[in-house]
Design an enzyme around this catalytic site. Structure first.
Site, PDB file in Angstrom:
ATOM      1  N   LYS A  82       0.871  -1.178   0.000  1.00 12.11           N
ATOM      2  CA  LYS A  82       0.000   0.000   0.000  1.00 12.11           C
ATOM      3  C   LYS A  82       0.906   1.225   0.000  1.00 12.11           C
ATOM      4  CE  LYS A  82      -3.880   1.993   2.658  1.00 12.11           C
ATOM      5  NZ  LYS A  82      -4.772   1.812   3.831  1.00 12.11           N
ATOM      6  N   SER A 157      -9.694   2.001   2.911  1.00  8.99           N
ATOM      7  CA  SER A 157      -8.785   2.718   2.030  1.00  8.99           C
ATOM      8  C   SER A 157      -7.774   1.811   1.327  1.00  8.99           C
ATOM      9  CB  SER A 157      -8.031   3.771   2.845  1.00  8.99           C
ATOM     10  OG  SER A 157      -7.179   3.144   3.801  1.00  8.99           O
ATOM     11  N   SER A 181     -10.038  -0.234   7.123  1.00 12.18           N
ATOM     12  CA  SER A 181      -9.402  -0.093   5.809  1.00 12.18           C
ATOM     13  C   SER A 181      -8.708  -1.341   5.269  1.00 12.18           C
ATOM     14  CB  SER A 181      -8.399   1.060   5.831  1.00 12.18           C
ATOM     15  OG  SER A 181      -9.092   2.285   5.747  1.00 12.18           O
TER      16      SER A 181
END
Lengths: 491, 504, 95
Positions: A82, A157, A181
């Site tokens: 990420k 996210s 997330s």
């Protein structure tokens, strides 16, 4: 070769060790898929074939050099990060215009640990800007598409992480979870994802959103893959004051333990009116499966969990408003091209460098901390946080794990919730309370709902119960195959 | 306000003492002074995304030492908070400090305000008494709190094409901010407090006290109110006073300015001001004009700081005797005056020198040792611009001189020559110098008697004058006798013998 | 507690975020929506409840005092929008 994209990490590890495939070949396989499929999915924001292949060559040397002797089971297996994790020599953008030119001069602890295990970095994954979002629509680099249906959101996210695994662009990815997330995108994309107990994985080098809630964790196809990844990610780090000093654990040690006698708590508050019927059906079916596996279910109460979303939207923006003050255009990051003086340089750099949702949360956070409002908002939210955490402790007196839906609905269409921030915030209604309490939570695929979109089952454990939760998830995955499914169109 | 109002000055001080650690409070960067810009600013100091603070243990030890030294409470659990504001030399956009629960609270400092000072600002020029003679010279200043925090970087305003340069070497340097109650009533009291604090933090080894390098800086909160009014006046804060002289000047100017303003009918507005040493005036800081809202909240990156009773005891056991206790002991144990005791404890180095010398010279010689340390030694150090720690003459060497005076081996006059010789590095101790130079005092009565006889024989004129009643002539004879012995005879013995022989 | 445009301007100024008049208008509505949502916290009786600032109940770990960092100025300043002579440059600061 092509079934390698569906292989478990253990299978990949064995294939690498026996030299059925080299790390370079494996990396190339995934890089080629990324090249082909990413333009339509937008899961990766940065790739660098040369860097990736160099790492793969090093991994091959390690594997050959070891000659079958003990080596990390992850050596040579590709992973993607990420873009919230600082990665030395790679652009680390956090999904923001503010950091489009930020090439990190250092590695996050998680990046360092996975590299030390010999994992090969495929690239950096798209995400909601500064991890603020539940749909990946707030990314400066545009939304990630859900591989199951490209007109739907992948969740957020860690939407890039989820989409990349679902599309088999990577066998594993890192994610972070501040209010859901990791778990919510895992649910919306049909994956397994684990948010560990706060403090189990170091936050060093992970760009902070809300420091007291942020926690990194693994995302992969299965619980057993997550166990392997967590073994490498977890561990004490002197550079993070909130990193916990605990004995090293093998999170996969209990994977095969039978579930007979397991007490599953079902919070009344997680099975109320907010949940869609298709989600409810899939979750109920999963619970029936658990009963067949020997578990018992009982009702528990999390009386204050309804307050978790409003409490979160005081605490998280407050911490974020302060955490994001360092993005001021002085030492790195975006600086506005035109300004009359210092004050304008600040306010324009930040106005232009941050997107709408980030600015909204900074403003809310600034307000709730400001003079005269601190007690009413921030302090009150911190007190309610304790009530929420206490509810869980009471529940864990009665049960071993708590289960419920990860998300109230399956993946929704782009734009469906972007006009109303509060509606978007409620996507995390079942996940946020675990962050407030610091508890570990995971999501695993448990079927399909409306429009054949995946549904996630959430498992919440008590502090440091990761091994138990992975065991509970793994036993389910041995008798079901939801976690092995992939979108037909991407095969 | 009537022009004959008598004014009382109210001052509180906030002092930032830079702690003597090796590394920064939350990172492993060096805090050494004088490095090239930004070479001692690591990822944490420049606030790269993702970095985190970890607290330096030694900074906490310094705070504990301070708390013990001022008789304060040390919080078993204190909290670090973020103070949020934007400034280019504040990389995170917040300063990590302590707000609601500081590590140290309460306690205080006894100060001596020099005699002859008067309460400033009382009355007006040419109108009534100019000041009240200060009767009390001793005063106790209460401390509100002392808390740990990080320093900011430096903004350099020299010309970079009209831009400001930022050096973050200082960012993250550990500070103890020490805040007093508004207990001081004159610039002299403020300076006396600041000096006492300055000496104390050096004494306990937590701060080097270097004011030029900014290791010890004071902010003064100054207000005035009519005598006997209960409420405080509106205060203005004078920032960054880095010398005691400037502190006195700045406060005096500020007090007069505030009185004038009020007497002209203008209310004082709360403000932050800077002192300009060139003009001797204070002026408002433009950067501080914004109403501040620091949005303090507990730093989620740092957990509560726990200080156990065991830890405090451990720190305490390693602390030096404090100056006040030492002064008491010097008076009771060695019979020194309070002035001598205070002078000898002006710094820990001087006190240590004195005690080492005393160990070697013997307790019975306390007064002469004290006199030598405060007199000859201090004067010589001053002349050469040396600190006592760098004195070329060791405490043992000084003691060897005092011992030889005490046992009449040398006279005070010769002792000074011995001192100079040892200072210059010639000889290992007084005995060696006396031996090498042949400066041993002649104590053999027979030898002195012979000398005295020779002097009487050779100076009959003086003898007659003395016998005729001229005392001066007697002194001349003593001088002659001493000269003959090249100073080595005991002057008292010579005097006694001469008197005996001439009077007999 | 409802925010007006002046409140929004004050908060935006504190947060150093420039807002155009149109943005301020839209932001005001959105912030009031969010504040309306979090308003429900006020109804909860939290008398005697200790605020919870951290997810885990542990105390601060302390670092031994030692210099562990080396000079990386060149790497760091390569990221800077404007740097010269080892300094980060900003528009003139007036004290």
């Amino acid at each position: 070769m092509s079934d390698l994209i569906n292989s478990s990490l253990r299978e990949l590890s064995a294939a690498l060790a026996t030299r059925q495939v080299s790390a370079v070949e494996l990396a190339t396989l995934f890089l080629d898929r990324i090249e082909k499929l990413n333009p339509s999915l937008n899961a990766f924001v940065t790739t660098d074939r040369a860097k990736t292949l160099a790492q793969a060559r090093t991994a091959d040397e390690k594997i050959v050099g070891a000659g079958g002797s003990a080596i990390s089971p992850l050596c040579g297996i590709p992973v993607a990060h990420k873009d919230i994790f600082c990665t030395q020599g790679w652009r680390t953008s956090c999904g923001s215009k503010m950091l489009t030119n930020f090439v990190s001069p250092y590695d996050a602890h998680v990046v360092e640990k996975l590299a030390a295990a010999g994992m090969v970095t495929l690239g950096k994954l798209n995400m909601d800007e500064f991890a603020m979002g539940s749909s990946n629509e707030t990314s400066y680099f545009g939304p990630v598409k859900n591989p199951w249906n490209v007109s739907c959101v992948p969740g957020g996210s860690s939407g890039g992480s989820a989409a990349a695994i679902a599309a088999r662009l990577t066998p594993a990815a890192t994610g972070t979870d501040t209010g859901g997330s990791i778990r919510q995108p895992a649910a919306l994309c049909g994956l397994s994802g684990l948010k560990p107990t706060y403090g189990v994985v170091s936050r060093y080098g992970m760009i902070a959103f809300a420091s007291s809630l942020d926690q990194a964790g693994p995302m992969a196809k299965s619980a057993s893959d997550c166990a392997l990844l967590l073994n490498a990610m977890a561990g004490f780090d002197t550079r993070d004051s909130t990193s916990l000093q605990r004995p090293v654990e093998d999170y996969g040690r209990d994977l095969e333990k039978p579930l007979a006698g397991l007490r599953i708590g079902l919070p009344q508050e997680f099975f109320g009116a907010g949940m869609d019927a298709d989600v409810r059906a899939a979750v109920d079916a999963a619970l029936a499966e658990y009963r067949r596996l020997g578990a018992t279910t009982l009702e528990v109460r999390l009386t204050n969990s309804g307050l978790s979303v409003p409490a979160y939207y005081v605490i998280a923006p407050a911490e974020a408003s302060s955490n994001l003050s360092r993005f001021d255009g002085v030492r790195y990051g975006y600086r506005a091209p035109e300004y009359a003086d210092l004050a304008e340089m600040y306010s324009r750099s930040r106005a232009q460098g941050f997107g709408a949702e980030v600015k909204r949360r900074i403003l809310i956070g600034t307000y709730v901390l400001s003079h005269g409002y601190y007690d009413a908002y921030y302090l009150q939210a911190q007190k309610i946080r304790r009530l929420i955490a206490a509810d869980f402790q009471a529940a864990f007196q009665q049960c071993d794990v708590i289960m419920g839906p990860t998300s109230p609905s399956v993946a929704f269409a782009f734009g469906a919730k972007s006009a109303d921030p509060v509606q978007m915030y409620l996507s995390d209604i079942y996940t946020i309370s675990t962050n407030l309490a610091g508890l570990p939570g995971m999501s695993l695929p448990c079927g399909f709902g409306a429009n054949n979109m995946p549904v996630g089952l959430q498992i919440i454990g008590n502090w440091f119960d990761e091994a138990r939760m992975l065991n509970v998830a793994h036993k389910y995955q041995q008798v079901t195959d939801w976690h092995t499914r992939m979108p037909e169109t991407l095969k | 306000m009537k022009r004959d109002t008598q004014w009382e000055v109210v001052i509180g001080l906030e002092t930032h003492a830079q702690l003597q650690t090796k590394s920064k409070i939350f990172s492993g960067s060096s805090i050494a002074f004088g490095a090239e810009p930004n070479v001692q600013a690591c990822a944490v100091d420049i606030a790269l995304p993702g970095v985190l603070p970890v607290l330096n243990r030694e900074a906490v030890v310094c705070a504990i030492k301070f708390g013990l030294a001022v008789g304060a409470q040390i919080a078993p659990r204190s909290i670090f908070a973020r103070k949020n504001y934007f400034y280019p030399d504040l990389p995170k956009g917040y300063q990590i400090s302590q707000f609601e629960i500081p590590v140290v609270s309460g306690g205080g400092l006894a100060i001596s305000v020099p005699q002859g000072d008067f309460l400033r600002g009382v009355g007006n020029a040419g109108d009534g008494p100019k000041g009240v003679q200060s009767q009390a010279t001793e005063k106790y200043v209460h401390l509100t709190r002392a808390h740990l925090e990080e320093d900011a970087g430096k903004s350099l305003h020299e010309d970079f094409h009209g831009r400001t340069g930022i050096d973050l070497n200082r960012a993250g340097t550990p500070l103890l901010e020490i805040v007093t109650e508004p207990d001081m009533r004159s610039s002299a009291e403020a300076v006396a407090y600041a000096k006492a604090l300055h000496a104390l933090v050096q004494w306990i080894g937590i701060c080097d006290g270097n004011m030029q390098e900014g290791s010890f800086r004071c902010d003064a909160n100054v207000s005035v109110r009519p005598m006997n009014q209960k409420e405080f006046g509106t205060r203005r804060e004078i920032k960054n006073l880095n010398s005691f002289r400037f502190m006195q000047q700045a406060i005096d100017f500020e007090v007069q300015w505030q009185i004038n303003e009020i007497e002209e009918g203008r209310a004082i507005q709360q403000a932050t001001v800077l002192f300009d040493p060139d003009t001797g005036e204070t002026r408002s800081m433009r950067s501080k004009e914004d109403a501040h809202d620091y949005r303090y909240f507990p730093d989620p990156d740092l957990l509560p700081l726990e200080i156990t009773a065991d830890w405090i005891a451990e720190v305490k056991s390693g602390m030096p005797e404090l100056p006040q206790a030492m002064q008491q002991r010097f008076q009771t144990e060695f019979g020194l005056s309070s002035y001598d005791a205070a002078t000898l404890t002006a710094s820990r180095e001087m006190a240590a020198y004195f005690e080492t010398a005393l160990d070697s010279a013997g307790k019975e010689n306390a007064k002469p040792v004290a006199n030598w340390v405060m007199g000859e030694l201090s004067a010589r150090l001053n002349k050469d611009g040396l600190e006592i720690a760098a004195a070329p003459l060791s405490a043992q060497q000084l003691a060897s001189i005092v011992r030889r005076i005490a046992d009449n081996t040398i006279s005070n006059k010769i002792a000074k020559d011995v001192f100079e010789t040892l200072w210059a590095g010639d000889g290992k101790d007084a005995d060696a110098v006396i031996e090498a130079k042949g400066w041993k005092q002649i104590t053999d009565t027979g030898a002195i008697e012979a000398l005295v006889d020779e002097v009487i024989a050779a100076n009959q004129k003086s003898v007659e004058e003395y016998r005729a009643g001229k005392e001066k002539a007697f002194n001349a004879l003593v001088g002659q006798a001493m000269k003959a012995t090249r100073g080595k005879a005991n002057p008292q013995q010579v005097t006694d013998l001469l008197k005996k022989k001439l009077g007999g | 507690m409802s925010l007006n445009l002046a409140d929004v301007a004050r908060i935006a100024r504190l947060a150093r975020i420039e807002l155009s008049a149109a943005e301020a208008e839209a932001t005001c509505g959105q912030l009031n929506g969010i504040l309306g949502f979090i308003e429900q916290l006020q109804a909860v009786d939290t008398t005697g409840i200790e605020p919870m600032a951290h997810a885990v109940d542990v105390v601060q770990r302390l670092r031994p005092d030692g210099v562990t960092e080396t000079d990386r100025r060149a790497d760091f300043q390569a990221l800077a929008p404007e740097a010269e002579a080892g300094l980060y440059l900003v528009p003139k600061v007036i004290e």
